[in-house]
Design a protein around this motif. Structure first.
Motif, mmCIF file in Angstrom:
data_model
loop_
_atom_site.group_PDB
_atom_site.id
_atom_site.type_symbol
_atom_site.label_atom_id
_atom_site.label_comp_id
_atom_site.label_asym_id
_atom_site.label_seq_id
_atom_site.Cartn_x
_atom_site.Cartn_y
_atom_site.Cartn_z
ATOM 1 N N LYS A 20 -28.732 -13.148 26.910
ATOM 2 C CA LYS A 20 -27.491 -13.868 26.639
ATOM 3 C C LYS A 20 -26.594 -12.992 25.771
ATOM 4 C CE LYS A 20 -29.915 -18.262 26.657
ATOM 5 N NZ LYS A 20 -30.359 -19.382 25.844
ATOM 6 N N ALA A 21 -26.351 -11.776 26.249
ATOM 7 C CA ALA A 21 -25.584 -10.809 25.460
ATOM 8 C C ALA A 21 -24.203 -11.335 25.101
ATOM 9 C CB ALA A 21 -25.467 -9.486 26.203
ATOM 10 N N TRP A 22 -23.585 -12.073 25.987
ATOM 11 C CA TRP A 22 -22.246 -12.608 25.729
ATOM 12 C C TRP A 22 -22.239 -13.533 24.522
ATOM 13 C CZ3 TRP A 22 -22.163 -17.879 25.960
ATOM 14 C CH2 TRP A 22 -23.201 -18.490 26.659
ATOM 15 N N PHE A 23 -23.411 -14.083 24.173
ATOM 16 C CA PHE A 23 -23.532 -14.968 23.017
ATOM 17 C C PHE A 23 -24.153 -14.242 21.817
ATOM 18 C CE2 PHE A 23 -25.927 -18.294 20.656
ATOM 19 C CZ PHE A 23 -24.838 -19.055 20.250
ATOM 20 N N ASN A 24 -25.159 -13.404 22.076
ATOM 21 C CA ASN A 24 -25.902 -12.752 20.996
ATOM 22 C C ASN A 24 -25.128 -11.635 20.308
ATOM 23 O OD1 ASN A 24 -28.097 -14.440 21.385
ATOM 24 N ND2 ASN A 24 -29.097 -13.034 22.812
ATOM 25 N N VAL A 25 -24.351 -10.871 21.059
ATOM 26 C CA VAL A 25 -23.615 -9.749 20.459
ATOM 27 C C VAL A 25 -22.565 -10.238 19.454
ATOM 28 C CG1 VAL A 25 -22.050 -7.821 20.959
ATOM 29 C CG2 VAL A 25 -24.116 -8.139 22.324
ATOM 30 N N PRO A 26 -21.721 -11.202 19.815
ATOM 31 C CA PRO A 26 -20.765 -11.690 18.802
ATOM 32 C C PRO A 26 -21.454 -12.332 17.594
ATOM 33 C CG PRO A 26 -20.080 -12.387 20.989
ATOM 34 C CD PRO A 26 -21.444 -11.793 21.131
ATOM 35 N N LYS A 27 -22.582 -13.015 17.843
ATOM 36 C CA LYS A 27 -23.308 -13.648 16.739
ATOM 37 C C LYS A 27 -23.864 -12.589 15.785
ATOM 38 C CE LYS A 27 -27.023 -16.024 17.752
ATOM 39 N NZ LYS A 27 -28.014 -17.051 18.091
ATOM 40 N N ALA A 28 -24.422 -11.511 16.347
ATOM 41 C CA ALA A 28 -24.927 -10.414 15.511
ATOM 42 C C ALA A 28 -23.784 -9.761 14.746
ATOM 43 C CB ALA A 28 -25.651 -9.381 16.370
ATOM 44 N N PHE A 29 -22.657 -9.571 15.404
ATOM 45 C CA PHE A 29 -21.489 -8.975 14.758
ATOM 46 C C PHE A 29 -21.016 -9.851 13.602
ATOM 47 C CE2 PHE A 29 -16.884 -8.401 14.407
ATOM 48 C CZ PHE A 29 -16.817 -7.033 14.196
ATOM 49 N N LEU A 30 -20.965 -11.148 13.823
ATOM 50 C CA LEU A 30 -20.502 -12.083 12.802
ATOM 51 C C LEU A 30 -21.450 -12.113 11.601
ATOM 52 C CD1 LEU A 30 -18.445 -14.296 12.011
ATOM 53 C CD2 LEU A 30 -19.986 -15.929 13.109
ATOM 54 N N ILE A 31 -22.746 -12.229 11.852
ATOM 55 C CA ILE A 31 -23.717 -12.306 10.753
ATOM 56 C C ILE A 31 -23.777 -10.980 9.995
ATOM 57 C CG2 ILE A 31 -26.174 -12.576 10.219
ATOM 58 C CD1 ILE A 31 -26.220 -14.779 12.362
ATOM 59 N N GLY A 32 -23.770 -9.858 10.718
ATOM 60 C CA GLY A 32 -23.728 -8.554 10.048
ATOM 61 C C GLY A 32 -22.466 -8.384 9.229
ATOM 62 N N GLY A 33 -21.350 -8.874 9.771
ATOM 63 C CA GLY A 33 -20.086 -8.816 9.037
ATOM 64 C C GLY A 33 -20.108 -9.657 7.779
ATOM 65 N N ILE A 34 -20.750 -10.828 7.857
ATOM 66 C CA ILE A 34 -20.862 -11.690 6.670
ATOM 67 C C ILE A 34 -21.698 -10.996 5.594
ATOM 68 C CG2 ILE A 34 -21.878 -13.838 5.816
ATOM 69 C CD1 ILE A 34 -20.980 -15.110 8.501
ATOM 70 N N ILE A 35 -22.794 -10.345 6.004
ATOM 71 C CA ILE A 35 -23.624 -9.610 5.035
ATOM 72 C C ILE A 35 -22.792 -8.511 4.373
ATOM 73 C CG2 ILE A 35 -25.603 -8.056 4.779
ATOM 74 C CD1 ILE A 35 -26.988 -9.735 6.988
ATOM 75 N N CYS A 36 -22.028 -7.782 5.169
ATOM 76 C CA CYS A 36 -21.188 -6.714 4.613
ATOM 77 C C CYS A 36 -20.079 -7.275 3.725
ATOM 78 C CB CYS A 36 -20.608 -5.873 5.743
ATOM 79 S SG CYS A 36 -21.866 -4.929 6.631
ATOM 80 N N LEU A 37 -19.551 -8.423 4.108
ATOM 81 C CA LEU A 37 -18.521 -9.080 3.296
ATOM 82 C C LEU A 37 -19.097 -9.493 1.935
ATOM 83 C CD1 LEU A 37 -15.603 -10.191 3.268
ATOM 84 C CD2 LEU A 37 -16.543 -12.343 4.117
ATOM 85 N N ILE A 38 -20.312 -10.015 1.944
ATOM 86 C CA ILE A 38 -20.979 -10.361 0.684
ATOM 87 C C ILE A 38 -21.179 -9.105 -0.162
ATOM 88 C CG2 ILE A 38 -23.167 -11.172 -0.307
ATOM 89 C CD1 ILE A 38 -23.303 -13.130 2.131
ATOM 90 N N GLY A 39 -21.601 -8.016 0.479
ATOM 91 C CA GLY A 39 -21.756 -6.751 -0.238
ATOM 92 C C GLY A 39 -20.457 -6.264 -0.840
ATOM 93 N N GLN A 40 -19.372 -6.391 -0.077
ATOM 94 C CA GLN A 40 -18.058 -5.993 -0.597
ATOM 95 C C GLN A 40 -17.664 -6.861 -1.783
ATOM 96 O OE1 GLN A 40 -16.125 -3.358 0.518
ATOM 97 N NE2 GLN A 40 -14.965 -3.790 -1.328
ATOM 98 N N GLY A 41 -17.951 -8.159 -1.698
ATOM 99 C CA GLY A 41 -17.646 -9.071 -2.812
ATOM 100 C C GLY A 41 -18.434 -8.718 -4.058
ATOM 101 N N ILE A 42 -19.700 -8.382 -3.876
ATOM 102 C CA ILE A 42 -20.529 -7.974 -5.021
ATOM 103 C C ILE A 42 -19.961 -6.697 -5.636
ATOM 104 C CG2 ILE A 42 -22.818 -7.096 -5.672
ATOM 105 C CD1 ILE A 42 -23.973 -9.026 -3.515
ATOM 106 N N GLY A 43 -19.578 -5.740 -4.781
ATOM 107 C CA GLY A 43 -18.995 -4.492 -5.275
ATOM 108 C C GLY A 43 -17.698 -4.731 -6.034
ATOM 109 N N ASP A 44 -16.857 -5.610 -5.498
ATOM 110 C CA ASP A 44 -15.593 -5.927 -6.175
ATOM 111 C C ASP A 44 -15.847 -6.588 -7.526
ATOM 112 O OD1 ASP A 44 -14.221 -4.885 -4.045
ATOM 113 O OD2 ASP A 44 -13.702 -6.837 -3.161
ATOM 114 N N LEU A 45 -16.877 -7.422 -7.580
ATOM 115 C CA LEU A 45 -17.230 -8.082 -8.835
ATOM 116 C C LEU A 45 -17.678 -7.056 -9.882
ATOM 117 C CD1 LEU A 45 -17.564 -10.890 -10.161
ATOM 118 C CD2 LEU A 45 -19.941 -10.836 -9.403
ATOM 119 N N TYR A 46 -18.516 -6.106 -9.462
ATOM 120 C CA TYR A 46 -18.945 -5.061 -10.396
ATOM 121 C C TYR A 46 -17.752 -4.210 -10.854
ATOM 122 C CZ TYR A 46 -23.924 -5.922 -9.607
ATOM 123 O OH TYR A 46 -25.180 -6.462 -9.559
#
Length: 147
Positions: A20-46
């Protein structure tokens, strides 16, 4: 039972679940992006609290690894990884999860034969081949810079 390569391929294709690549690829992109967004937020906080760029990078990585290990220990990260797929494997949190998971799984076998021998089962090849590739690329870069 002797099977030809063609017969084996047909059996394997019949047994595999449809992708179900049409469903799994965007989901992986979104979740990976959220993890990176959290990392960016932590970096901005520091950075907000006055850390230099180098300190911010180091402490952000440490914080993400620590959070990943804690979430792995509580069984939360594997649930996220089930849905996020490669999106959870690519960031540094995926590497921390790959190290922590076998350690947690084999802790009942003791510190030496359990945790000590199993901790790098998944991450070991990544470290090995990553280091080897770095050496090869470094040698190539060195030779090319001298030409």
């Amino acid at each position: 039972m002797n099977l030809s390569n063609k017969q084996y391929s047909e059996l394997a294709k019949d047994a595999e679940a449809p992708s179900k690549a049409w469903f799994n690829v965007p989901k992986a992109f979104l979740i990976g992006g959220i993890i990176c967004l959290i990392g960016q937020g932590i970096g901005d906080l520091y950075r907000y609290f006055g850390m230099s760029e180098d300190e911010t990078a180091a402490f952000t990585s440490i914080t993400l690894v620590l959070c990943s290990i804690i979430l792995t220990g509580f069984g939360i990260y594997p649930k996220v990884a089930k849905h996020g797929g490669a999106g959870t494997l690519v960031p540094i949190t995926g590497f921390a999860n790959a190290v922590a998971s076998p350690a947690i799984e084999f802790k009942t076998e003791g510190w030496i034969l359990g945790v000590g021998t199993k901790i790098f089962t998944i991450a070991g090849p990544v470290i090995l081949y990553g280091t080897a590739a770095g050496v090869v690329y470094g040698v190539i870069y060195f030779v090319m810079s001298k030409l």
